[in-house]
Design a protein around this motif. Structure first.
Motif, mmCIF file in Angstrom:
data_model
loop_
_atom_site.group_PDB
_atom_site.id
_atom_site.type_symbol
_atom_site.label_atom_id
_atom_site.label_comp_id
_atom_site.label_asym_id
_atom_site.label_seq_id
_atom_site.Cartn_x
_atom_site.Cartn_y
_atom_site.Cartn_z
ATOM 1 N N ASN A 1 0.813 -1.208 0.000
ATOM 2 C CA ASN A 1 0.000 0.000 0.000
ATOM 3 C C ASN A 1 0.849 1.262 0.000
ATOM 4 O OD1 ASN A 1 -1.932 -2.068 1.863
ATOM 5 N ND2 ASN A 1 -2.897 -0.987 0.163
ATOM 6 N N LEU B 1 2.880 3.406 -2.977
ATOM 7 C CA LEU B 1 2.940 3.474 -4.436
ATOM 8 C C LEU B 1 4.258 2.888 -4.936
ATOM 9 C CD1 LEU B 1 0.808 4.568 -6.390
ATOM 10 C CD2 LEU B 1 2.145 6.676 -6.555
ATOM 11 N N THR C 1 6.339 6.180 -11.039
ATOM 12 C CA THR C 1 5.655 5.139 -10.278
ATOM 13 C C THR C 1 4.610 4.445 -11.167
ATOM 14 O OG1 THR C 1 3.849 6.555 -9.491
ATOM 15 C CG2 THR C 1 5.903 6.565 -8.221
ATOM 16 N N GLU C 2 3.991 3.428 -10.604
ATOM 17 C CA GLU C 2 2.882 2.775 -11.295
ATOM 18 C C GLU C 2 1.759 3.768 -11.541
ATOM 19 O OE1 GLU C 2 0.863 -0.109 -8.830
ATOM 20 O OE2 GLU C 2 1.609 0.900 -7.015
ATOM 21 N N ALA D 1 -1.455 5.723 -11.261
ATOM 22 C CA ALA D 1 -2.349 5.991 -10.147
ATOM 23 C C ALA D 1 -2.887 7.407 -10.283
ATOM 24 C CB ALA D 1 -1.636 5.799 -8.811
ATOM 25 N N ASP E 1 -4.556 3.080 -6.973
ATOM 26 C CA ASP E 1 -3.947 2.300 -8.059
ATOM 27 C C ASP E 1 -4.968 2.076 -9.171
ATOM 28 O OD1 ASP E 1 -2.534 0.614 -9.671
ATOM 29 O OD2 ASP E 1 -2.525 -1.078 -8.288
ATOM 30 N N LYS F 1 -4.977 -0.169 -11.527
ATOM 31 C CA LYS F 1 -5.229 -1.564 -11.868
ATOM 32 C C LYS F 1 -6.102 -2.278 -10.835
ATOM 33 C CE LYS F 1 -1.030 -2.369 -14.585
ATOM 34 N NZ LYS F 1 0.210 -3.186 -14.717
ATOM 35 N N ASP G 1 -6.600 -0.137 -5.271
ATOM 36 C CA ASP G 1 -6.094 -0.100 -3.898
ATOM 37 C C ASP G 1 -5.677 1.325 -3.544
ATOM 38 O OD1 ASP G 1 -6.473 -2.797 -3.486
ATOM 39 O OD2 ASP G 1 -4.451 -3.348 -4.129
ATOM 40 N N LYS H 1 -3.109 3.795 -1.775
ATOM 41 C CA LYS H 1 -1.679 3.707 -1.484
ATOM 42 C C LYS H 1 -1.129 5.076 -1.106
ATOM 43 C CE LYS H 1 -0.942 -0.213 -4.598
ATOM 44 N NZ LYS H 1 -0.064 -0.826 -5.612
#
Length: 773
Positions: free
Chosen positions: A77, A79, A95-96, A98, A158, A160, A163, A165
């Motif tokens: 949790n 990022l 980062t991913e 988000a 997130d 995907k 969630d 984070k």
């Protein structure tokens, strides 16, 4: 475009392999964060990412500290850090993908056109707060760190998995130290989040309690927006749900010593009594659950998922179900929920997310998994491409035909009804027919043999025309000899249902004798269906007899090929119509057009009769006149007698040609051998046991099995009969003992291999020899 935006006109992200998307415009710095959020992608793969950019000289040191924390802190949790770069003028953190929590919550409301959150939203918010409690417990207890700046701009969602984070770690520090960098000193907008001054507590406790207070302000902003101006504003609950109000009050206690801990917030009714939280936590911890708990959970799960948000089901629940099956020993219990959630996906998403899992499940050795997959086949078969069915699934499904569990064999047969349109030529016309043949002749369950007949009748339109007629007559013919009554009835009905796939010649010479045998069946239902079928076939033959030009129209579907079948212009059934035209066409001069030939033959006969009538009329008038004059009429009537003789010769020639058509079989065998089928290479009977033909003659099947019958006295009436010389056969029977109503192995008229040899694949086929008396 970005030359003026990046320091020195050079983009440092190029060295990292990432680029900012063209539609991503730089936004002004958020008043509660030091970062500018940009959308980007990885050049090599095209994966979407989020890029945090900081180019403000006043924040550079904080940004560098945040980059260092992002590299070292790892938690589900927090990022996910992908890459980063720093210089004296700028810092970039990749980062991913988000988005800030504030943006995400606004989209939830706008998508549903509501001002407040509905029940689905509350379920999701409870799950998000549970995740937030989890990551803060990790920071406080395991890392001995505090975040220091928790708000809707520093918590991200997130893309995907949905969630929640934590990000923006520029103010993270040890809980054992005094606050070195207060956010409000750099970001004036954060002043409203500052807790009341601490009294009597030191360092570590103040840092933990500070994060607890900030979580309270976050909850207030989630439900009430950004209207707070000071600590006093948080005393009003506003739209905070009642189950959360008690825990919220403890979070916002002005005395740090009396503030509740993060763990107590996690135990609040708002989170603990939430079905979504219970479901997701169970799936995350499924490896620790015993089989009984798993079974109870998955049995109740399909009824719960309807109340969950659709995007949570798709992005979070489905991946957890996949993981539970592969690594959690959940087995086939996940399938009902899996298929229920899959209905809400688009076709592309279904093929991308669900179909690969289905392919893996079919390869499983677990019987219950395969059984449930077969039972639910109608819910997902539309998303299976022919390539997936033929290459990845069909081979595994065929193992069900020989499974020792009758329920699996039956479910496998029923599944073919949905898969037949997608099967290729070999799998449908050869492999599947082998399995059907074995089931019909060897399975000890009458219900399965009956369903095999029913399924074959339903998928007949997809079979290749070059094989269809022979397969159906052979299969349904044997079905009429099954000791199980419903199987015999299903065979008669299937012949009726498939009448459009049979040539007129096959109906008269092969099918009607089979059905007539069923008119003395012990079962009333079978006899009634047999009489209905006979009437239907006789009506069809009678119609063609009266109107021969309708023959082609009635046989138009014999050579038709449905979607999933393979058309063959030189199919086995095409020669039957050619045989019809070649026989009756001898009366005309155009043997290649049967419908026209039949019409011309009839027209020629009528013209002959008309000419005869025209010639005989004046002769009669002349005879009448001559008689009145006393002259002899003998010479006048002579031409009329000659014309009558010619008329009789013409009629005899017509009758001879028609009789030749109905009794001709040499052409059938010659054409059949000239057009070999894939069955010709098989070593065994397609619907029976292996056999060897000892004599090139057919067995006499015009009478029932040998029984003691009284001789029928001959009458004065002369009848035409067809005799068939017996065929010497050597049959290799299956030695497997049947435990139930296995068909009789004794050789009789209609179950003999010689009778079905015309439709089997032996290289040497018997020729039917017919004599007329």
């Amino acid at each position: 475009m970005w030359g003026s935006f990046f320091s020195g006109g050079k983009d440092p992200l190029k060295d990292l392999g990432y680029e900012i998307l063209p539609d991503s415009s730089p936004t002004s710095n958020n008043s509660r964060s030091i970062w500018t959020i940009l959308n980007g992608k990885k050049k090599a793969t095209g994966d979407l990412v989020t890029i945090f950019s900081c180019q403000n000289d006043a924040y550079i040191q904080l940004a560098k500290a945040a980059l260092k924390r992002m590299k070292t802190l790892r938690h589900p949790n927090i990022l996910v850090y992908l890459d980063g770069v720093e210089s004296d003028k700028a810092v970039y953190v990749v980062t991913e993908k988000a988005m800030p929590l504030e943006t995400y919550l606004n989209e939830l409301k706008s998508n549903n056109n509501v001002a407040n959150f509905n029940s689905e939203h509350l379920l999701e918010i409870a799950w998000g707060l549970q995740q937030l409690c989890r990551v803060l417990a990790f920071l406080h207890d395991d890392c001995k760190l505090s975040h220091g700046n928790i708000n809707t701009s520093t918590v991200f969602v997130d893309a995907k998995s949905c969630d929640w984070k934590l990000a923006c770690l520029e103010f993270v520090q040890s809980v054992n130290e005094e606050q070195a960098h207060v956010p409000s000193r750099y970001l004036p907008a954060c002043q409203r989040y500052e807790p009341p001054p601490a009294s009597g507590k030191k360092g570590g406790e103040n840092q933990r309690s500070r994060d607890v207070w900030l979580v309270g302000t976050l909850i207030w902003e989630i439900f009430n927006g950004n209207g707070a101006t000071s600590a006093a504003s948080y005393r009003q609950l506003g739209s905070i749900p009642r189950p959360l109000s008690a825990a919220y009050g403890e979070l916002m206690n002005i005395n740090p010593a009396l503030r509740t801990s993060i763990d107590k917030l996690n135990q609040s009714p708002f989170i603990q009594n939430n079905p979504l939280v219970e479901c997701l936590l169970f799936l995350e911890q499924i490896q620790l659950k015993d089989p009984g708990e798993k079974q109870t959970f998955f049995n109740s799960l399909p009824d719960k998922v309807d109340q969950f948000p659709s995007h949570i089901n798709e992005r979070k629940l489905l991946p957890l179900l996949f993981t539970a099956y592969e690594f959690g020993s959940a087995g086939s219990a996940v399938l009902p929920t899996l298929f229920k959630l899959g209905k809400k996906l688009s076709d592309n998403d279904y093929k991308k997310r669900i179909v690969p899992i289905i392919t893996k499940l079919f390869a499983s050795t677990d019987r219950m998994t395969r059984f449930r997959l077969l039972q639910q086949l109608d819910t997902y078969v539309e998303h299976l491409t022919p390539a997936v069915v033929n290459d990845d699934i069909f081979t595994h499904i065929c193992t069900g035909f020989s499974d020792q569990e009758p329920a699996i064999r039956e479910a496998t047969v029923k599944a073919m009804l949905f898969l037949a349109p997608k099967l290729n030529y070999k799998n449908l016309n050869i492999e599947l027919m082998k399995h059907f043949s074995r089931l019909q002749t060897s399975d000890d369950q009458g219900v399965i043999r009956t369903n095999t007949i029913v399924c074959l009748g339903k998928i007949a339109g997809h079979l290749n025309p070059s094989l269809r007629g022979r397969l159906l007559i052979s299969a349904f013919g044997r079905g009429t000899q099954d000791p199980f009554g419903p199987s015999r009835q299903a065979s008669i009905f299937a012949l009726n249902h498939s009448e459009k796939f049979f040539t007129l010649k096959d109906i008269a010479s092969k099918i009607l004798p089979i059905v007539c045998h069923a008119t003395v069946d012990p079962e009333l239902d079978v006899r009634q269906q047999a009489f209905k079928t006979i009437q239907m076939f006789l009506k069809k033959l009678e119609t063609v007899s009266e109107k021969p030009e309708l023959a082609i129209e009635m046989e138009k579907d014999v050579n038709s090929s449905n979607v999933g079948g393979t058309a063959n212009e030189t199919s086995w059934t095409s020669w039957a119509l050619t045989s019809l035209s070649s026989n009756i066409g001898k009366l005309t001069t155009k043997p290649q057009q049967p419908s026209v030939n039949l019409t011309l033959a009839k027209s020629d006969s009528q013209n002959t009769l008309a000419n005869t009538s025209a010639m005989s009329t004046p002769s009669k008038e002349k005879s009448t006149g001559n008689t009145s004059n006393g002259q002899s009429p003998v010479k006048v009537n002579a031409p009329s007698k000659l014309q009558t003789k010619a008329e009789k010769e013409e009629q005899q020639r017509q009758a001879s040609a028609l009789a030749s058509y109905f009794n001709k079989t040499d052409d059938v065998n010659e054409d059949d051998e000239a057009n070999p089928t894939p069955w010709d290479d098989m070593k065994s009977n397609d619907w029976g046991e292996t056999q060897e033909i000892g004599d090139d003659k057919w067995e006499d099947f015009s009478t029932p099995a040998p029984v003691n019958k009284p001789e029928i006295p001959s009458t004065a009436t002369t009848t035409t009969t067809s005799t068939f010389k017996s065929t010497t056969t050597k049959t290799t029977t299956n030695t497997t003992a049947w435990t139930q109503d296995k068909p009789s192995q004794s050789k009789n008229d209609w179950d003999s291999d010689a009778f079905f040899e015309d439709v089997l694949t032996s290289s040497s086929k018997p020729k039917l020899k017919t004599t007329r008396r």
